[in-house]
Design a protein around this motif. Structure first.
Motif, mmCIF file in Angstrom:
data_model
loop_
_atom_site.group_PDB
_atom_site.id
_atom_site.type_symbol
_atom_site.label_atom_id
_atom_site.label_comp_id
_atom_site.label_asym_id
_atom_site.label_seq_id
_atom_site.Cartn_x
_atom_site.Cartn_y
_atom_site.Cartn_z
ATOM 1 N N ARG A 32 0.808 -1.229 0.000
ATOM 2 C CA ARG A 32 0.000 0.000 0.000
ATOM 3 C C ARG A 32 0.836 1.272 0.000
ATOM 4 N N VAL A 33 2.137 1.165 -0.249
ATOM 5 C CA VAL A 33 2.966 2.383 -0.302
ATOM 6 C C VAL A 33 2.780 3.043 -1.673
ATOM 7 N N PRO A 34 3.048 4.360 -1.774
ATOM 8 C CA PRO A 34 2.801 5.031 -3.059
ATOM 9 C C PRO A 34 3.762 4.618 -4.175
ATOM 10 N N VAL A 47 12.532 2.976 -9.801
ATOM 11 C CA VAL A 47 11.451 3.351 -8.881
ATOM 12 C C VAL A 47 10.199 3.634 -9.708
ATOM 13 N N TYR A 48 9.086 2.982 -9.318
ATOM 14 C CA TYR A 48 7.823 3.110 -10.052
ATOM 15 C C TYR A 48 6.693 3.406 -9.072
ATOM 16 N N GLU A 52 1.817 0.938 -11.124
ATOM 17 C CA GLU A 52 2.507 0.601 -12.374
ATOM 18 C C GLU A 52 3.375 -0.651 -12.187
ATOM 19 N N ALA A 53 4.036 -0.743 -11.038
ATOM 20 C CA ALA A 53 4.862 -1.932 -10.747
ATOM 21 C C ALA A 53 4.000 -3.190 -10.724
ATOM 22 N N ASP A 59 1.586 -8.205 -16.203
ATOM 23 C CA ASP A 59 1.844 -8.450 -17.634
ATOM 24 C C ASP A 59 2.803 -9.625 -17.833
ATOM 25 N N LEU A 60 3.684 -9.817 -16.862
ATOM 26 C CA LEU A 60 4.640 -10.940 -16.941
ATOM 27 C C LEU A 60 4.058 -12.210 -16.316
ATOM 28 N N GLU A 61 2.788 -12.119 -15.889
ATOM 29 C CA GLU A 61 2.099 -13.226 -15.193
ATOM 30 C C GLU A 61 2.839 -13.617 -13.916
ATOM 31 N N LEU A 62 3.294 -12.572 -13.202
ATOM 32 C CA LEU A 62 4.023 -12.775 -11.942
ATOM 33 C C LEU A 62 3.350 -11.975 -10.839
#
Length: 197
Positions: A32-34, A47-48, A52-53, A59-62
């Motif tokens: 829950r961090v920004p 850093v994202y 987005e991260a 997208d990588l199914e991870l």
């Protein structure tokens, strides 16, 4: 007489049954961090914003897994969390299995142990230490031989010195009743450490 309230009064009677086990790491929506520092295979480290991260991991199914919560910003890795936990458990199991195999081997001396006998016992102890076992060396004093406790201490210190490359004493020799004891633990060789890394 009023009966004790066994209803859903906050689960005071047996809280163990009410608590869901907390996962070891915060993953995906639990983070829950920004923003986070993203690492992992097939990702551009940086850093994202957390959302987005998460999307990159999806997208990588991870899974996005928080591996260093106290870093600033927290470090998260894109990994298959179930596989990660499985590997972790397997490593812990292997470590336990290896730990169980280590034993304490005893080597007995007398204050008058001759050089030939000393060398023979030192060779045995060297093999034990190389195999990952602890060695408990002791000098047994019989009757008035306790008067020669300094001699016993010298035998044990000479023994520790002889095995310095493969073992290290846990403490100085100490007298317990009619025995003087010295415990040696195996030294982990640099090579072993390197292969472990």
């Amino acid at each position: 007489m009023a009966l004790p309230n066994r209803g859903g009064g906050g689960g005071r009677f047996n809280p163990r049954f009410n608590r869901q086990p907390e996962p070891e790491h915060r993953i995906n929506e639990r983070i829950r961090v920004p923003q986070v520092r993203l690492v992992g295979d097939n990702v551009t480290v940086g850093v994202y914003p957390t959302e987005e991260a998460r999307r990159i991991a999806r997208d990588l199914e991870l899974d996005l897994v928080e591996i260093s919560p106290n870093a600033d910003p927290p470090v998260c890795k894109a990994i298959d969390y179930k596989k990660f936990l499985y590997e972790k458990k397997r490593k812990e199991k292997d470590m336990k299995a290896n730990a169980k195999q280590s034993e304490v081997k005893e080597i007995r001396f007398t204050p008058g142990t001759d050089d030939h006998d000393f060398d023979f016992k030192a060779k045995h102890a060297e093999k034990f230490l190389k195999d990952g076992n602890k060695v408990k060396a002791y000098v047994q004093f019989k009757g008035r031989a306790i008067m020669f406790k300094e001699r016993g201490e010298l035998v044990l210190l000479k023994f520790a010195e002889r095995l310095a490359e493969v073992g290290q004493p846990e403490a100085l020799p100490k007298l317990e009743g009619k025995r003087m004891l010295l415990m040696l633990t195996p030294k982990t060789s640099k090579k072993k450490k390197e292969t472990a890394e």
